[in-house]
Design a protein around this motif. Sequence first.
Motif, PDB file in Angstrom:
ATOM      1  N   GLU A  24      -2.563  -7.116  10.120  1.00  0.00           N
ATOM      2  CA  GLU A  24      -2.045  -8.034   9.107  1.00  0.00           C
ATOM      3  C   GLU A  24      -0.697  -7.547   8.565  1.00  0.00           C
ATOM      4  OE1 GLU A  24      -4.701  -5.200   6.597  1.00  0.00           O
ATOM      5  OE2 GLU A  24      -4.628  -5.983   8.645  1.00  0.00           O
ATOM      6  N   PRO A  25       0.087  -8.455   7.933  1.00  0.00           N
ATOM      7  CA  PRO A  25       1.327  -8.024   7.284  1.00  0.00           C
ATOM      8  C   PRO A  25       1.033  -7.004   6.186  1.00  0.00           C
ATOM      9  CG  PRO A  25       1.257 -10.415   7.478  1.00  0.00           C
ATOM     10  CD  PRO A  25      -0.116  -9.923   7.833  1.00  0.00           C
ATOM     11  N   LEU A  26       1.844  -5.956   6.129  1.00  0.00           N
ATOM     12  CA  LEU A  26       1.698  -4.933   5.098  1.00  0.00           C
ATOM     13  C   LEU A  26       3.066  -4.359   4.747  1.00  0.00           C
ATOM     14  CD1 LEU A  26      -1.307  -2.590   6.088  1.00  0.00           C
ATOM     15  CD2 LEU A  26      -1.207  -4.176   4.158  1.00  0.00           C
ATOM     16  N   VAL A  27       3.238  -4.041   3.470  1.00  0.00           N
ATOM     17  CA  VAL A  27       4.357  -3.226   3.026  1.00  0.00           C
ATOM     18  C   VAL A  27       3.802  -1.825   2.805  1.00  0.00           C
ATOM     19  CG1 VAL A  27       6.087  -2.842   1.244  1.00  0.00           C
ATOM     20  CG2 VAL A  27       5.522  -5.178   1.961  1.00  0.00           C
ATOM     21  N   VAL A  28       4.195  -0.896   3.673  1.00  0.00           N
ATOM     22  CA  VAL A  28       3.666   0.469   3.638  1.00  0.00           C
ATOM     23  C   VAL A  28       4.700   1.373   2.968  1.00  0.00           C
ATOM     24  CG1 VAL A  28       2.768   2.390   4.989  1.00  0.00           C
ATOM     25  CG2 VAL A  28       2.397   0.026   5.776  1.00  0.00           C
ATOM     26  N   GLN A  29       4.396   1.800   1.763  1.00  0.00           N
ATOM     27  CA  GLN A  29       5.264   2.722   1.042  1.00  0.00           C
ATOM     28  C   GLN A  29       4.883   4.160   1.405  1.00  0.00           C
ATOM     29  OE1 GLN A  29       6.138   0.229  -3.038  1.00  0.00           O
ATOM     30  NE2 GLN A  29       4.272   1.458  -2.963  1.00  0.00           N
ATOM     31  N   VAL A  30       5.881   4.960   1.700  1.00  0.00           N
ATOM     32  CA  VAL A  30       5.651   6.357   2.068  1.00  0.00           C
ATOM     33  C   VAL A  30       6.067   7.239   0.899  1.00  0.00           C
ATOM     34  CG1 VAL A  30       6.289   8.209   3.647  1.00  0.00           C
ATOM     35  CG2 VAL A  30       6.023   5.864   4.499  1.00  0.00           C
ATOM     36  N   LYS A  31       5.139   8.074   0.460  1.00  0.00           N
ATOM     37  CA  LYS A  31       5.415   8.980  -0.659  1.00  0.00           C
ATOM     38  C   LYS A  31       5.360  10.416  -0.169  1.00  0.00           C
ATOM     39  CE  LYS A  31       4.065  10.040  -5.411  1.00  0.00           C
ATOM     40  NZ  LYS A  31       3.120   9.714  -6.514  1.00  0.00           N
ATOM     41  N   GLY A  32       6.458  11.152  -0.363  1.00  0.00           N
ATOM     42  CA  GLY A  32       6.491  12.550   0.031  1.00  0.00           C
ATOM     43  C   GLY A  32       6.631  12.717   1.535  1.00  0.00           C
ATOM     44  N   THR A  33       6.138  13.855   2.033  1.00  0.00           N
ATOM     45  CA  THR A  33       6.260  14.205   3.447  1.00  0.00           C
ATOM     46  C   THR A  33       4.962  13.919   4.181  1.00  0.00           C
ATOM     47  OG1 THR A  33       7.885  15.933   3.012  1.00  0.00           O
ATOM     48  CG2 THR A  33       6.654  16.084   5.078  1.00  0.00           C
ATOM     49  N   ILE A  34       5.076  13.212   5.298  1.00  0.00           N
ATOM     50  CA  ILE A  34       3.933  12.936   6.163  1.00  0.00           C
ATOM     51  C   ILE A  34       4.232  13.522   7.539  1.00  0.00           C
ATOM     52  CG2 ILE A  34       2.675  11.117   7.384  1.00  0.00           C
ATOM     53  CD1 ILE A  34       2.828   9.464   4.839  1.00  0.00           C
ATOM     54  N   THR A  35       3.319  14.347   8.025  1.00  0.00           N
ATOM     55  CA  THR A  35       3.461  14.960   9.344  1.00  0.00           C
ATOM     56  C   THR A  35       2.745  14.109  10.379  1.00  0.00           C
ATOM     57  OG1 THR A  35       3.576  17.175   8.377  1.00  0.00           O
ATOM     58  CG2 THR A  35       3.014  17.021  10.716  1.00  0.00           C
ATOM     59  N   LEU A  36       3.483  13.732  11.416  1.00  0.00           N
ATOM     60  CA  LEU A  36       2.911  12.935  12.495  1.00  0.00           C
ATOM     61  C   LEU A  36       2.459  13.870  13.616  1.00  0.00           C
ATOM     62  CD1 LEU A  36       5.498  10.013  12.618  1.00  0.00           C
ATOM     63  CD2 LEU A  36       3.291  10.085  11.450  1.00  0.00           C
ATOM     64  N   PRO A  37       1.182  13.843  13.964  1.00  0.00           N
ATOM     65  CA  PRO A  37       0.673  14.783  14.970  1.00  0.00           C
ATOM     66  C   PRO A  37       1.157  14.448  16.372  1.00  0.00           C
ATOM     67  CG  PRO A  37      -1.030  13.215  14.343  1.00  0.00           C
ATOM     68  CD  PRO A  37       0.138  12.956  13.440  1.00  0.00           C
ATOM     69  N   THR A  38       1.185  15.473  17.218  1.00  0.00           N
ATOM     70  CA  THR A  38       1.544  15.270  18.613  1.00  0.00           C
ATOM     71  C   THR A  38       0.363  14.717  19.392  1.00  0.00           C
ATOM     72  OG1 THR A  38       3.166  17.028  18.508  1.00  0.00           O
ATOM     73  CG2 THR A  38       2.429  16.369  20.692  1.00  0.00           C
ATOM     74  N   GLY A  39      -0.749  15.392  19.399  1.00  0.00           N
ATOM     75  CA  GLY A  39      -1.965  14.909  20.040  1.00  0.00           C
ATOM     76  C   GLY A  39      -1.739  14.516  21.482  1.00  0.00           C
ATOM     77  N   THR A  40      -2.324  13.389  21.892  1.00  0.00           N
ATOM     78  CA  THR A  40      -2.200  12.914  23.277  1.00  0.00           C
ATOM     79  C   THR A  40      -1.057  11.923  23.446  1.00  0.00           C
ATOM     80  OG1 THR A  40      -3.787  11.135  22.852  1.00  0.00           O
ATOM     81  CG2 THR A  40      -4.671  13.233  23.669  1.00  0.00           C
ATOM     82  N   THR A  41      -0.320  11.644  22.381  1.00  0.00           N
ATOM     83  CA  THR A  41       0.717  10.612  22.422  1.00  0.00           C
ATOM     84  C   THR A  41       2.123  11.200  22.466  1.00  0.00           C
ATOM     85  OG1 THR A  41       0.907  10.490  20.000  1.00  0.00           O
ATOM     86  CG2 THR A  41      -0.783   9.112  21.053  1.00  0.00           C
ATOM     87  N   VAL A  63       0.849  -1.187   0.000  1.00  0.00           N
ATOM     88  CA  VAL A  63       0.000   0.000   0.000  1.00  0.00           C
ATOM     89  C   VAL A  63       0.881   1.232   0.000  1.00  0.00           C
ATOM     90  CG1 VAL A  63      -1.912  -1.176   1.153  1.00  0.00           C
ATOM     91  CG2 VAL A  63      -0.165  -0.019   2.521  1.00  0.00           C
ATOM     92  N   THR A  64       0.340   2.356  -0.443  1.00  0.00           N
ATOM     93  CA  THR A  64       1.097   3.597  -0.479  1.00  0.00           C
ATOM     94  C   THR A  64       0.376   4.658   0.340  1.00  0.00           C
ATOM     95  OG1 THR A  64       1.966   3.104  -2.683  1.00  0.00           O
ATOM     96  CG2 THR A  64       2.073   5.389  -1.965  1.00  0.00           C
ATOM     97  N   ALA A  65       1.110   5.267   1.260  1.00  0.00           N
ATOM     98  CA  ALA A  65       0.564   6.325   2.102  1.00  0.00           C
ATOM     99  C   ALA A  65       1.067   7.674   1.618  1.00  0.00           C
ATOM    100  CB  ALA A  65       0.974   6.110   3.561  1.00  0.00           C
ATOM    101  N   THR A  66       0.128   8.566   1.337  1.00  0.00           N
ATOM    102  CA  THR A  66       0.467   9.934   0.949  1.00  0.00           C
ATOM    103  C   THR A  66      -0.082  10.952   1.941  1.00  0.00           C
ATOM    104  OG1 THR A  66      -1.507  10.102  -0.442  1.00  0.00           O
ATOM    105  CG2 THR A  66       0.527   9.337  -1.505  1.00  0.00           C
ATOM    106  N   THR A  67      -0.898  10.494   2.887  1.00  0.00           N
ATOM    107  CA  THR A  67      -1.472  11.377   3.897  1.00  0.00           C
ATOM    108  C   THR A  67      -1.208  10.809   5.289  1.00  0.00           C
ATOM    109  OG1 THR A  67      -3.630  10.292   4.036  1.00  0.00           O
ATOM    110  CG2 THR A  67      -3.329  11.943   2.285  1.00  0.00           C
ATOM    111  N   THR A  68      -1.340  11.671   6.282  1.00  0.00           N
ATOM    112  CA  THR A  68      -1.156  11.238   7.671  1.00  0.00           C
ATOM    113  C   THR A  68      -2.164  10.168   8.040  1.00  0.00           C
ATOM    114  OG1 THR A  68      -0.298  13.411   8.271  1.00  0.00           O
ATOM    115  CG2 THR A  68      -1.130  12.025  10.065  1.00  0.00           C
ATOM    116  N   ALA A  69      -3.420  10.374   7.678  1.00  0.00           N
ATOM    117  CA  ALA A  69      -4.467   9.414   8.036  1.00  0.00           C
ATOM    118  C   ALA A  69      -4.191   8.051   7.440  1.00  0.00           C
ATOM    119  CB  ALA A  69      -5.828   9.933   7.579  1.00  0.00           C
ATOM    120  N   GLN A  70      -3.778   7.999   6.184  1.00  0.00           N
ATOM    121  CA  GLN A  70      -3.460   6.711   5.556  1.00  0.00           C
ATOM    122  C   GLN A  70      -2.314   6.028   6.283  1.00  0.00           C
ATOM    123  OE1 GLN A  70      -2.626   8.067   1.570  1.00  0.00           O
ATOM    124  NE2 GLN A  70      -4.636   7.409   0.793  1.00  0.00           N
TER     125      GLN A  70
END
Length: 343
Positions: free
Chosen positions: A79-96, A63-70
Amino acid sequence: MPTSSGTRHALLKVAVAAAALATTAVVLPGAAPALAATTADGFASVNALGQNGTTGGAGGAVVTATTTAQFLDYIARSEPLVVQVKGTITLPTGTTDGMHNVASDKTIIGLGTDARLVGGGLNIGLPVDDDVTSPPANAVHNIIIRNLALTGATDDLINVQMFSHHIWIDHNDFSNGDDGAVDIKRGSDFVTVSWNRFHDHDKTLLLGHDDDNGAQDIGRLRVTYHHNYFDGSDQRNPRVRFGESVHVYNNYYRDNSYGVASAMNAGVVMEGNYFYSVNNPGRVDFSGDLGRIVARDNILVECNHEIELRGSVVEPRTYYAYTLNRAAEVPTIVPAGAGTGRI
């Protein structure tokens, strides 16, 4: 005082001769390992704890992630996944505090030369529980992270904890995290950190978080660090408690306050590394109880102290085979091959 050229050459000849007798690792003059290995090596390759090597999401969907939500959805799936990252993804701070959990059996890999995770970090492991002193059945395991730039986290860039095992962190670029770049702790095991560039960062690699955590850590924290470029990263490259064997080989250190610190009876083998302008390349007298270091075939240039040696250490070849580059080749090979855009 810095080691003189003549002394360094003499020490190097002795170290090379000792290495030839003491290890089955192969030294191939002029040869470089493949810059784009397709399978994990070092401790991440060992058959243990019900996991034969580290395969990540192999066999699962790609699968390919282009957004934070994805991205956050994919890395948390069971399940097993190969997560491809495309471009810049911002990880939120939130409660974590910006740390986001990665589930077992995942490959997270950047596409091209500009895949980035910014603002937060990745957590590999169950919630902290001091009462758990042996690997639980649901320990997080079998994760590969490659070809990503991770920067600007409000905590760690990557944190590995609570008996997580079989983790391969390879060909990434780490910078500007508020705490650790790659911290490995609380009984985690069978990890390889290879071909990464660390720069513009202070506390780089913590292995074993606390002097009082022997119940979880003794007999574990087996980690390989090889062909990493410590490019002005200040300290903890790595800073080790309890772990044995910890294998630090063919890394290039440039302008660091210290390279390796071994404490709380940790056992570290340092070989074939190149240290340039490092105040303390290797220390066993640091804080807490003394550690152990076995060192061979390392080159020190413009360093203020020698590597501190103490005791014996279980050899990494007890667990896996490996190939050494000559230390003199490391300043050329490692900067050319470490970091993103090279796989």
